[in-house]
Design a protein around this motif. Structure first.
Motif, PDB file in Angstrom:
ATOM      1  N   ARG A 134       0.816  -1.213   0.000  1.00 48.26           N
ATOM      2  CA  ARG A 134       0.000   0.000   0.000  1.00 48.26           C
ATOM      3  C   ARG A 134       0.853   1.267   0.000  1.00 48.26           C
ATOM      4  O   ARG A 134       0.395   2.333  -0.401  1.00 48.26           O
ATOM      5  N   ARG A 139       0.905   6.447  -4.137  1.00 47.83           N
ATOM      6  CA  ARG A 139      -0.171   6.606  -3.166  1.00 47.83           C
ATOM      7  C   ARG A 139       0.158   7.640  -2.090  1.00 47.83           C
ATOM      8  O   ARG A 139      -0.628   7.854  -1.170  1.00 47.83           O
ATOM      9  N   ARG A 307      -8.347  11.086  -2.436  1.00 48.54           N
ATOM     10  CA  ARG A 307      -7.620   9.942  -2.998  1.00 48.54           C
ATOM     11  C   ARG A 307      -8.164   8.628  -2.447  1.00 48.54           C
ATOM     12  O   ARG A 307      -8.380   7.660  -3.187  1.00 48.54           O
ATOM     13  N   ARG A 308      -8.380   8.583  -1.130  1.00 48.81           N
ATOM     14  CA  ARG A 308      -8.892   7.352  -0.528  1.00 48.81           C
ATOM     15  C   ARG A 308     -10.316   7.054  -0.999  1.00 48.81           C
ATOM     16  O   ARG A 308     -10.693   5.884  -1.168  1.00 48.81           O
ATOM     17  N   GLU A 311     -10.275   5.334  -4.244  1.00 51.10           N
ATOM     18  CA  GLU A 311      -9.861   3.941  -4.125  1.00 51.10           C
ATOM     19  C   GLU A 311     -10.949   3.057  -3.503  1.00 51.10           C
ATOM     20  O   GLU A 311     -10.836   1.839  -3.520  1.00 51.10           O
ATOM     21  N   ASN A 312     -11.974   3.688  -2.930  1.00 54.32           N
ATOM     22  CA  ASN A 312     -13.087   2.955  -2.323  1.00 54.32           C
ATOM     23  C   ASN A 312     -14.403   3.383  -2.957  1.00 54.32           C
ATOM     24  O   ASN A 312     -15.355   3.763  -2.274  1.00 54.32           O
ATOM     25  N   GLU A 337      -6.922   8.785   7.955  1.00 56.18           N
ATOM     26  CA  GLU A 337      -7.255   7.633   7.115  1.00 56.18           C
ATOM     27  C   GLU A 337      -7.986   6.564   7.924  1.00 56.18           C
ATOM     28  O   GLU A 337      -8.888   5.897   7.403  1.00 56.18           O
TER      29      GLU A 337
END
Length: 468
Positions: A134, A139, A307-308, A311-312, A337
């Motif tokens: 990760r 990232r 960004r997170r 990704e979800n 996060e």
């Protein structure tokens, strides 16, 4: 519960990778007094406990609730190996026994178990599996607060002769130091397929060194580390007060600098603020490139959440919820996060959409913002004022009860309210030994249950220091 624990361990092994699982998660045991509402997991050291809490607290809750929806809490605790307890490992049920050969070394603040260390990869074999997939440069969300550190990390990972070494990264907890170190490892090995790299926390460095000393085989330890092309040591502050480990760390740093090889050190403070670390080691660490990472600004916090979210994509999170997280959680990227992951995980588990009310209910105290940072000096001033003493009395050699008891209370508060190690606390109280601090903490814990006046004083001081 045992069946659920077996499935959770299986899933963790698949998601984390074998090396990461073996190093951090495999030692975790299911404690027998876990119940239908709360799971209690035990680890053999406080360092491992803190790491698992920081990196896997939400994942553990998610995995357990996927098996047992009634579970509300997963508690990760440090379990002393000196107190036998019946534990469940997930593969078998067996009584935990004291580790054979546990002893106190001159370098140790606690018993060091004579356990077999994690097997080293053969010298010459690229150690890729230890780097978290990760944590890559792609990232890592860059901003003014971390751009220097990020660019320096990327430069160090590039092929060819390194432009500088060591790279010394420092910041508060959860700001991205470990992410950058893993990213360096990924990029360096991708650009140099035949190269070797090792990442290890400072506690692992100390443990392996002490084990090598006990086995009278320090040569193998030195040879393994100094043969690699890239060495990264995380959380250097944990070698404070450990003279023998510092000596070996100094010679390792020298060896890498003399050979012109890549070395990365991460710590929670700049070199010149390292308390309890030899000046010659501090000087060598400051001879390379020192790059700090500042707390994330609001703009960066929004960028990280965006960004997170990308990704979800399976779980929509409204803009007002992202604004809530970005504005309320601003001390640590890891906490930010973690809050986002918790909201998303709970929404998936319960089958509810993410709304403002849902986020507030799910996060609770996390939205109160970070607590005030408390220093040992703050504690000493507050305690001396409360008991009408001079601050110098708390660090003096005087043993009168009127001074010794407030001094013990101050040490107790320092252990409770700061992240300083026992040796660091002892040095702040007149260069006292860490065992004196342990005695003070245990004494005040005992007296709080027996003496209402002492308990009241401690409570009042804690409220005052925390700004409640």
């Amino acid at each position: 519960m045992e069946a659920a624990w077996g499935r959770v361990r299986h899933n963790l092994r698949l998601s984390a990778g074998q090396r990461l699982f073996d190093r951090w998660l495999k030692p975790m045991v299911l404690l027998p007094d876990s119940d239908a509402d709360m799971v209690r997991l035990g680890l053999p050291s406080a360092f491992m406990t803190n790491w698992v809490k920081s990196h896997y607290a939400d994942r553990l809750l998610f995995e357990f609730r996927a098996c047992l929806p009634e579970i509300r809490t997963v508690s990760v605790e440090t379990v002393s190996t000196l107190e036998p307890a019946r534990v469940l490992t997930g593969e078998s049920i067996a009584p935990a026994t004291p580790v054979a050969g546990a002893t106190l070394l001159a370098d140790s603040a606690a018993p060091v178990p004579a356990a077999e260390p994690v097997p080293a990869q053969p010298i010459g074999a690229p150690e890729r599996s230890q780097f978290d997939p990760r944590f890559t440069f792609d990232r890592f969300v860059s901003h003014d607060s971390n751009r220097v550190a990020r660019n320096a990390a990327q430069l160090l990972a590039e092929p060819g002769v390194p432009r500088f070494s060591p790279l010394y990264l420092h910041s508060g907890t959860g700001q991205g130091k470990t992410h950058l170190m893993h990213a360096i490892g990924h990029a360096f090995l991708a650009a140099n397929p035949q190269a070797t790299a090792i990442y290890m926390p400072a506690e692992r460095f100390m443990f392996e060194f002490v084990s090598a000393v006990r086995a009278r085989d320090t040569h193998s330890f030195k040879a393994r580390l100094r043969a690699v092309d890239l060495l990264m040591i995380d959380d250097l502050q944990f070698v404070a007060g450990k003279d023998a480990t510092q000596e070996e760390c100094f010679h390792t740093v020298n060896a890498f600098m003399d050979a012109g090889k890549r070395l990365v050190i991460a710590c929670d403070r700049s070199p010149h603020l390292l308390d309890g670390v030899e000046s010659r080691l501090v000087s060598r660490l400051g001879a390379g490139l020192v790059a700090d990472i500042k707390p994330p600004a609001l703009e960066l916090r929004h960028a990280i959440l965006s960004r997170r979210l990308a990704e979800n994509a399976a779980v929509p999170v409204p803009a007002d919820v992202l604004d809530l997280l970005a504005s309320r959680i601003h001390g640590s990227v890891r906490e930010l996060e973690g809050a986002f992951n918790r909201v998303v995980a709970y929404a998936q588990l319960i089958g509810q959409p993410v709304t403002m009310d849902f986020a507030v209910q799910t996060l609770g105290e996390m939205l109160q913002g970070p607590k005030k940072r408390i220093t040992i000096d703050d504690i000493q001033r507050a305690v001396s004022s409360h008991f009408e003493l001079k601050q110098l009395d708390l660090v003096s050699a005087r043993r009168a009860v009127a001074i010794a008891r407030p001094r013990q209370i101050a040490m107790y508060l320092a252990k409770r309210l700061t992240t300083r190690s026992l040796p660091e606390i002892g040095r702040k109280f007149g260069n006292r030994d860490h065992s004196t601090v342990i005695h003070a903490v245990k004494r005040i814990e005992s007296l709080r249950g027996l003496d209402g006046e002492i308990d009241g004083a401690v409570r009042q001081l804690m409220r005052q220091l925390e700004g409640a």
